[in-house]
Design a protein around this motif. Structure first.
Motif, mmCIF file in Angstrom:
data_model
loop_
_atom_site.group_PDB
_atom_site.id
_atom_site.type_symbol
_atom_site.label_atom_id
_atom_site.label_comp_id
_atom_site.label_asym_id
_atom_site.label_seq_id
_atom_site.Cartn_x
_atom_site.Cartn_y
_atom_site.Cartn_z
ATOM 1 N N ALA A 281 75.767 119.604 18.867
ATOM 2 C CA ALA A 281 74.354 119.413 19.224
ATOM 3 C C ALA A 281 74.227 118.916 20.663
ATOM 4 C CB ALA A 281 73.692 118.434 18.257
ATOM 5 N N LEU A 282 75.097 117.996 21.060
ATOM 6 C CA LEU A 282 75.079 117.511 22.449
ATOM 7 C C LEU A 282 75.414 118.645 23.418
ATOM 8 C CD1 LEU A 282 76.734 114.030 21.903
ATOM 9 C CD2 LEU A 282 74.388 114.448 22.677
ATOM 10 N N GLU A 283 76.313 119.527 23.007
ATOM 11 C CA GLU A 283 76.646 120.680 23.853
ATOM 12 C C GLU A 283 75.441 121.622 23.968
ATOM 13 O OE1 GLU A 283 78.280 123.117 26.431
ATOM 14 O OE2 GLU A 283 79.191 121.221 25.810
ATOM 15 N N ARG A 284 74.695 121.795 22.867
ATOM 16 C CA ARG A 284 73.497 122.639 22.937
ATOM 17 C C ARG A 284 72.451 122.019 23.864
ATOM 18 N NH1 ARG A 284 74.783 122.973 17.554
ATOM 19 N NH2 ARG A 284 73.063 121.642 16.876
ATOM 20 N N ILE A 285 72.367 120.694 23.876
ATOM 21 C CA ILE A 285 71.441 120.040 24.817
ATOM 22 C C ILE A 285 71.862 120.369 26.244
ATOM 23 C CG2 ILE A 285 70.732 117.805 25.767
ATOM 24 C CD1 ILE A 285 70.642 116.760 22.873
ATOM 25 N N ARG A 286 73.164 120.238 26.525
ATOM 26 C CA ARG A 286 73.660 120.538 27.879
ATOM 27 C C ARG A 286 73.413 121.996 28.256
ATOM 28 N NH1 ARG A 286 77.337 116.629 26.330
ATOM 29 N NH2 ARG A 286 78.787 118.023 25.311
ATOM 30 N N ALA A 287 73.525 122.882 27.259
ATOM 31 C CA ALA A 287 73.350 124.313 27.526
ATOM 32 C C ALA A 287 71.877 124.733 27.556
ATOM 33 C CB ALA A 287 74.087 125.124 26.458
ATOM 34 N N GLY A 288 70.986 123.819 27.159
ATOM 35 C CA GLY A 288 69.564 124.150 27.148
ATOM 36 C C GLY A 288 69.135 124.936 25.919
ATOM 37 N N THR A 289 69.948 124.933 24.860
ATOM 38 C CA THR A 289 69.618 125.688 23.655
ATOM 39 C C THR A 289 69.359 124.778 22.456
ATOM 40 O OG1 THR A 289 71.968 125.931 23.092
ATOM 41 C CG2 THR A 289 70.949 127.696 24.407
ATOM 42 N N TYR A 290 69.249 123.488 22.695
ATOM 43 C CA TYR A 290 69.011 122.553 21.591
ATOM 44 C C TYR A 290 67.655 122.839 20.954
ATOM 45 C CZ TYR A 290 68.389 118.289 18.911
ATOM 46 O OH TYR A 290 68.184 117.401 17.890
ATOM 47 N N VAL B 173 63.621 116.221 23.952
ATOM 48 C CA VAL B 173 65.056 116.534 24.011
ATOM 49 C C VAL B 173 65.841 115.290 24.424
ATOM 50 C CG1 VAL B 173 66.828 117.891 25.196
ATOM 51 C CG2 VAL B 173 64.730 118.999 24.415
ATOM 52 N N GLU B 174 65.325 114.553 25.391
ATOM 53 C CA GLU B 174 65.984 113.318 25.842
ATOM 54 C C GLU B 174 66.055 112.288 24.713
ATOM 55 O OE1 GLU B 174 68.147 110.932 28.337
ATOM 56 O OE2 GLU B 174 67.578 113.024 28.610
ATOM 57 N N THR B 175 65.002 112.194 23.929
ATOM 58 C CA THR B 175 65.002 111.288 22.773
ATOM 59 C C THR B 175 66.108 111.673 21.800
ATOM 60 O OG1 THR B 175 62.636 110.889 22.972
ATOM 61 C CG2 THR B 175 63.625 110.454 20.819
ATOM 62 N N PHE B 176 66.219 112.964 21.486
ATOM 63 C CA PHE B 176 67.271 113.418 20.575
ATOM 64 C C PHE B 176 68.654 113.221 21.200
ATOM 65 C CE2 PHE B 176 63.821 115.978 18.519
ATOM 66 C CZ PHE B 176 63.908 115.368 17.285
ATOM 67 N N HIS B 177 68.747 113.366 22.497
ATOM 68 C CA HIS B 177 70.018 113.147 23.197
ATOM 69 C C HIS B 177 70.499 111.710 22.965
ATOM 70 C CE1 HIS B 177 72.562 112.529 26.860
ATOM 71 N NE2 HIS B 177 73.082 113.632 26.356
ATOM 72 N N HIS B 178 69.601 110.757 23.094
ATOM 73 C CA HIS B 178 69.964 109.349 22.870
ATOM 74 C C HIS B 178 70.332 109.098 21.407
ATOM 75 C CE1 HIS B 178 69.167 107.898 26.861
ATOM 76 N NE2 HIS B 178 67.959 108.449 26.860
ATOM 77 N N ILE B 179 69.574 109.681 20.502
ATOM 78 C CA ILE B 179 69.872 109.528 19.069
ATOM 79 C C ILE B 179 71.258 110.082 18.761
ATOM 80 C CG2 ILE B 179 69.246 110.371 16.756
ATOM 81 C CD1 ILE B 179 66.284 110.235 17.737
ATOM 82 N N LEU B 180 71.562 111.258 19.283
ATOM 83 C CA LEU B 180 72.858 111.882 19.034
ATOM 84 C C LEU B 180 74.008 111.094 19.662
ATOM 85 C CD1 LEU B 180 71.689 115.547 19.462
ATOM 86 C CD2 LEU B 180 72.736 114.612 17.383
ATOM 87 N N LYS B 181 73.792 110.574 20.868
ATOM 88 C CA LYS B 181 74.840 109.763 21.495
ATOM 89 C C LYS B 181 75.098 108.494 20.682
ATOM 90 C CE LYS B 181 74.936 109.180 25.894
ATOM 91 N NZ LYS B 181 74.539 108.923 27.290
ATOM 92 N N ASP B 182 74.039 107.869 20.182
ATOM 93 C CA ASP B 182 74.209 106.677 19.331
ATOM 94 C C ASP B 182 74.948 107.031 18.051
ATOM 95 O OD1 ASP B 182 72.872 105.134 21.197
ATOM 96 O OD2 ASP B 182 70.974 105.088 20.084
ATOM 97 N N ARG B 183 74.596 108.171 17.463
ATOM 98 C CA ARG B 183 75.257 108.609 16.236
ATOM 99 C C ARG B 183 76.740 108.880 16.495
ATOM 100 N NH1 ARG B 183 72.250 112.599 11.997
ATOM 101 N NH2 ARG B 183 70.679 110.991 12.063
ATOM 102 N N ARG B 184 77.045 109.505 17.626
ATOM 103 C CA ARG B 184 78.448 109.771 17.974
ATOM 104 C C ARG B 184 79.212 108.468 18.152
ATOM 105 N NH1 ARG B 184 79.839 113.169 23.204
ATOM 106 N NH2 ARG B 184 78.920 111.321 24.120
ATOM 107 N N ARG B 185 78.603 107.501 18.832
ATOM 108 C CA ARG B 185 79.242 106.194 19.024
ATOM 109 C C ARG B 185 79.534 105.535 17.679
ATOM 110 N NH1 ARG B 185 75.131 102.938 20.714
ATOM 111 N NH2 ARG B 185 74.974 102.451 18.514
#
Length: 127
Positions: free
Chosen positions: A76-85, A6-18
């Protein structure tokens, strides 16, 4: 899905958002520069206007795609925060990691995504 993945996808998504935000900013700046250039043109013909209209239409389509992509990444980042990613929003089953590797912002499993797309096509066809 384990926390490290999940942390790996979090970084990928943050990079994509940037990257998406940088692209939007660049397009906005280019749009402002193009508007200034149009104002400087004193004599234009119908062909010039047609080209400008086409360029603006293509720019709007690109902006819409980028806005939709940015929205999907933010959700998707919100789902990570909510624990439903990684959980399909339709059926509640886990989305395969292979799908998330290709499309980290995916909110549906493949079967539900196909059903959703078919429904969208039917809706558009009926309009």
């Amino acid at each position: 899905m384990d926390a490290k993945l999940v942390e790996t996808f979090h970084h990928i998504l943050k990079d994509r958002r940037r990257d998406l935000l940088m692209g939007v900013r660049a397009h906005l700046l280019n749009g402002e520069l193009a508007a200034e250039e149009r104002e400087r043109l004193e004599v234009r013909d119908v062909g010039d206007d047609s080209v400008l209209d086409l360029v603006e239409s293509l720019g709007l389509a690109r902006d819409l795609r980028e806005a939709q992509a940015l929205r999907a990444v933010n959700l998707a980042l919100e789902r990570i925060r909510a624990g439903t990613y990684g959980i399909c929003v339709d059926c509640g089953e886990e989305i395969p990691v292979a799908r998330l590797r290709v499309e980290p912002e995916a909110e549906r499993c493949v079967a539900c995504q196909r059903r959703w797309e078919a429904l969208q096509e039917q809706t558009e066809a009926s309009l």
